[in-house]
Write an enzyme that holds these catalytic residues in place. Structure first.
Site, mmCIF file in Angstrom:
data_model
loop_
_atom_site.group_PDB
_atom_site.id
_atom_site.type_symbol
_atom_site.label_atom_id
_atom_site.label_comp_id
_atom_site.label_asym_id
_atom_site.label_seq_id
_atom_site.Cartn_x
_atom_site.Cartn_y
_atom_site.Cartn_z
ATOM 1 N N ASP A 101 0.855 -1.180 0.000
ATOM 2 C CA ASP A 101 0.000 0.000 0.000
ATOM 3 C C ASP A 101 0.899 1.240 0.000
ATOM 4 O O ASP A 101 2.107 1.138 0.218
ATOM 5 C CB ASP A 101 -0.892 -0.046 1.258
ATOM 6 N N THR A 119 -0.112 4.857 1.449
ATOM 7 C CA THR A 119 -0.245 5.690 2.646
ATOM 8 C C THR A 119 -0.003 4.871 3.911
ATOM 9 O O THR A 119 -0.665 3.869 4.155
ATOM 10 C CB THR A 119 -1.653 6.317 2.709
ATOM 11 N N ASP A 163 -1.547 -1.083 6.136
ATOM 12 C CA ASP A 163 -1.718 -0.591 7.510
ATOM 13 C C ASP A 163 -3.142 -0.185 7.852
ATOM 14 O O ASP A 163 -3.441 0.096 9.010
ATOM 15 C CB ASP A 163 -0.795 0.604 7.758
#
Length: 824
Positions: A509, A511, A709
């Site tokens: 991912d 961000t 996350d």
């Protein structure tokens, strides 16, 4: 819930309530469906479980406590100094409430280190006084002092074996000297005593060994036979038992034996020295294993040492020292220089440098100030500060790490299935080989052929070691998982550790994974000359209900501008797109272009061009829609982590393809990818797109790891062969992953891959040694070298080799403690 027993216990406990008609627990989902005649509150259900001794957390869907834990682990707190499990995991992750032996392999159960260290205090003058908190002795008035920790069951077992070992040696040495008397110059014993008398002395000296110090081996052998769980002790029991019974009968009734069993003096050859030396050497092996086992769980014990026992509570009446177990959420605690931080929380006053190396593996202290988070077990620097407790007891990061390490240490790696299959047939095959050995030597062997046949058959039984095979994988896994925890890599199970060695593709991912995950609002642009403060109030209020990092940045920016947050109606987080809601009777939308299309909010060409310009600078831009019309946008920047470029380069050097999937726009994604030298990336991907992309790769035979996350990463983390969560991310992401990086840094993935390769190499070394040992040892014991070299293997040497084979596997596993995972 972790096993069928858990499921049954939950259904039984809740089903006993008269208001409940039916209970169905779903093990994999971690859910329970209840049909009741009268409504029962969640609190009552929770109380019922606790009354039954079941330490599960129960809550309504959507409010699931992400810090709920395995009942097997909680039970340990209830049952004293730990729970017990088989080091070979013969019954999977089954645990026991008390010390004993595994019903399958017969090995001593290993104690799992206690997760919660209770603080108890006693009087130095009156040790019978035991209190749960500090104070004075009610008898003499002296200050109570902390009690010494209770001796672990592991150490008790070791001390018990050590005592038995000393007794065994005391009786075995004289037997061995008597048996070898004819090798002593002049044979003084043979000249003084008759062979018959010396044989009786050997019998008497062997009784304490056979019937006391090593009797447990015969008990285990008998139990293994009646349950048909054949194991190492089956072979030892049969071999040593037959030799002992043969010797006793030969001593009592020598006339029933043929002449080839007799010596020149007319007595029958006895094997008391072989029996006692064999049993003593097996006991020595058990003693060394017990010592080595305590070292394999050394990482957990080191983590347990980090757990503080006391804290300083800040009260209106002044500071007060309390037990760690008396801390409640929202308590204010003072942490003095050099003190361990008692629980997880946030700093409310002061600042300091915190040594977090014991949790993250990074040696450099981290500067912390007001509103920064601190973790239990980390060590304060040179200044004092006040913190607010947020997570206490089993909710703290340190407790979570210890629990995860304990659970992973007991899990089984897929590579172990091969050893399990072989072990299943191993003992019966060895017994058959021993019988064939006896027949061949009796038929074709030199005189006395029956003696040769008897001795070699016993050697075959004694040398075979199924335990070396059984221990090869679990020992490496236990040490490897502990090593990972010390370096900020939390492995959920052994399968993940094995799969780290097989990764073809890493999906990451953007961000919070590649970037810092601490975005900040660069500017809010009002395109329709509205009231700027009102526009900011709308979007900040709307985002207060979202936990996405971008939302937090908007809320923080609003607060910095002294904007008052107002209530929001009909709030909705649209995964991968943005948020919707009604603020001050106006329908507000904040998100990407896909969200604008979903709510039919038109984006003009002028606005689009302006936003593309921002995106090409690497900014993330969210459109602001009011009542179906785009009225402005928010430009947010999120710095790339300093370590991301180095980590991705290292991963690519390992031959692993790295692909970035992000819900952000193509322009921003491309800018980030270019900075990282990433050739492959996909932009504007929703959670289901990430999920499907991983499925496509897996259908092509790829082993996929996913690093993320956020909540939106959870489906992809669960689908991937290995989910890797940033420890700085959400609880949902961490729950969905097999590996958690405490520091939330991509370099942690490099370390994890390196650890996986080292552990798998170690397991293969163990398995190779165990296989080769048995493949070579059994034929040699059977006499395979005799025709060519005239060499035979004494049962005593066979016993020594068998004992040290298991120990060598454990010692090889312990080498993993010295592995260096730091990136150069």
């Amino acid at each position: 819930m972790t096993c069928v027993g858990c499921k049954t216990n939950v259904e039984s406990a809740l089903g006993n309530l008269k208001e409940i008609r039916q209970v169905t627990a779903y093990l994999k989902k971690g859910e329970v469906e209840i049909e009741m005649t009268l409504h029962i509150s969640i609190e009552k259900l929770q109380e019922t479980l606790l009354k039954e001794g079941l330490h599960y957390t129960i809550d309504l869907p959507g409010h699931k406590n992400m810090h709920s834990h395995d009942h097997h682990i909680h039970q340990q707190v209830k049952d004293g100094n730990g729970i017990f499990y088989c080091p070979m995991h013969c019954e999977g992750d089954k645990t026991y409430d008390e010390a004993g032996r595994c019903p399958v392999c017969g090995m001593d159960l290993i104690e799992q280190p206690k997760l919660v260290i209770a603080s108890q205090y006693t009087c130095p003058m009156h040790p019978e006084i035991i209190k749960e908190e500090m104070g004075s002795c009610p008898i003499c008035g002296m200050d109570l002092i902390p009690m010494e920790p209770v001796e672990s069951e592991e150490n008790k077992t070791y001390q018990k074996l050590l005592t038995k070992m000393k007794i065994s040696v005391l009786f075995t040495v004289p037997i061995f000297i008597i048996a070898m008397a004819d090798l002593i110059p002049g044979n003084p014993l043979g000249q003084t005593f008759s062979q018959q008398s010396l044989n009786w002395v050997q019998l008497l000296l062997s009784l304490p060994i056979v019937f006391y110090t090593c009797w447990m081996f015969f008990e285990r052998a008998w139990k293994s036979i009646i349950t048909w769980n054949l194991n190492m002790f089956t072979l030892i029991g049969i071999g040593a038992g037959i030799a002992f019974l043969f010797s006793v009968v030969a001593l009592l009734f020598p006339d029933i034996f043929p002449n080839q069993f007799k010596t020149e003096s007319g007595t029958v050859f006895v094997y008391f020295e072989a029996v006692t030396v064999i049993l003593t050497l097996v006991l020595l092996g058990q003693l060394l294993e017990a010592k080595a086992h305590s070292q394999t769980s050394g990482a957990i014990k080191e983590l347990l040492k980090l757990a503080p026992t006391e804290a300083t509570l800040v009260t209106p009446a002044g500071d007060k020292v309390i037990s760690i177990h008396d801390i409640k959420k929202r308590d204010l605690l003072r942490v003095k220089p050099g003190d361990k931080i008692p629980v997880d929380g946030i700093i409310t006053q002061g600042q300091s440098s915190i040594d977090e190396s014991m949790i993250t593996g990074e040696p450099i202290p981290v500067d912390k100030g007001v509103s920064d988070t601190v973790s239990s077990g980390t060590i304060n620097g040179n200044t004092s500060f006040v913190m607010k407790a947020e997570k206490v007891g089993s909710e703290t990061l340190l407790s979570q790490i210890i629990q995860m390490v304990n659970t992973a240490s007991r899990s089984r790696a897929p590579i172990q299935k091969l050893a399990d299959k072989i072990s299943k047939y191993f003992v019966p095959i060895v017994i058959v080989v021993a019988i064939i050995t006896f027949i061949i030597w009796y038929t074709f062997g030199p005189d006395p052929s029956m003696v040769y046949a008897f001795v070699n058959a016993i050697a075959v039984l004694i040398i075979a070691c199924p335990c070396a095979l059984g221990l090869a994988t679990p020992m490496s896994v236990m040490v490897g998982v502990g090593k990972g925890a010390q370096n900020g890599i939390l492995i959920k199970n052994a399968e993940a550790l094995e799969n780290l060695n097989k990764i073809d593709v890493l999906i990451t991912d953007k961000t919070g994974t590649i970037t810092e995950g601490k975005p900040s609002v660069e500017k809010v642009v009002d395109l329709s000359n509205n009231n700027y403060e009102m526009l900011l109030q709308y979007i900040a209020s709307l985002n207060q209900y979202s936990e996405h990092p971008l939302a937090e940045a908007v809320v923080k920016h609003g607060k910095n501008k002294n904007v008052e947050l107002v209530p929001v109606d009909d709030f909705e987080a649209v995964s991968g797109k943005g948020v919707l809601g009604t603020v001050a009777s106006k329908k507000i939308g904040l998100g990407n272009k896909k969200l604008m299309e979903q709510i039919d909010s038109h984006v003009s060409e002028h606005i689009e061009n302006e936003i593309i310009t921002e995106q090409k600078l690497g900014k993330t831009v969210s459109y602001i829609s009011i009542n179906g019309k785009v009225e402005g946008y928010v430009s947010i920047t999120d710095a790339i982590k300093e370590s991301s470029k180095q980590a991705i380069a290292k991963i690519q050097q390992e031959g692993i393809e790295v692909i970035m999937l992000t819900g952000d726009n193509n322009n921003t994604a491309k800018t980030v990818a270019n900075q990282l030298n990433l050739a492959n990336f996909k932009a504007e991907y929703l959670p289901e797109d990430k999920l499907n992309f991983i499925k496509e790769l897996q259908e092509r035979g790829k082993v996929v790891a996913m690093a993320g996350d956020g909540i939106n990463d959870a489906p992809a983390l669960a689908q991937a062969n290995i989910g890797i969560a940033m420890g700085t991310g959400t609880d949902v992401a961490i729950e969905s992953a097999e590996v958690t990086l405490v520091k939330g840094d991509l370099l942690g993935i490099v370390k994890a891959i390196k650890l996986g390769k080292k552990v798998m190499k170690n397991i293969k070394q163990n398995l190779f040694f165990a296989f080769i040992y048995n493949v070579l040892g059994v034929p040699i014991a059977a006499g395979a070298l005799y025709p060519a070299f005239g060499l035979l293997l004494s049962p005593m040497i066979a016993a020594a080799a068998m004992s040290f084979s298991s120990v060598s596997v454990i010692v090889n596993s312990l080498r993993l403690r010295n592995v260096k995972l730091n990136i150069q």
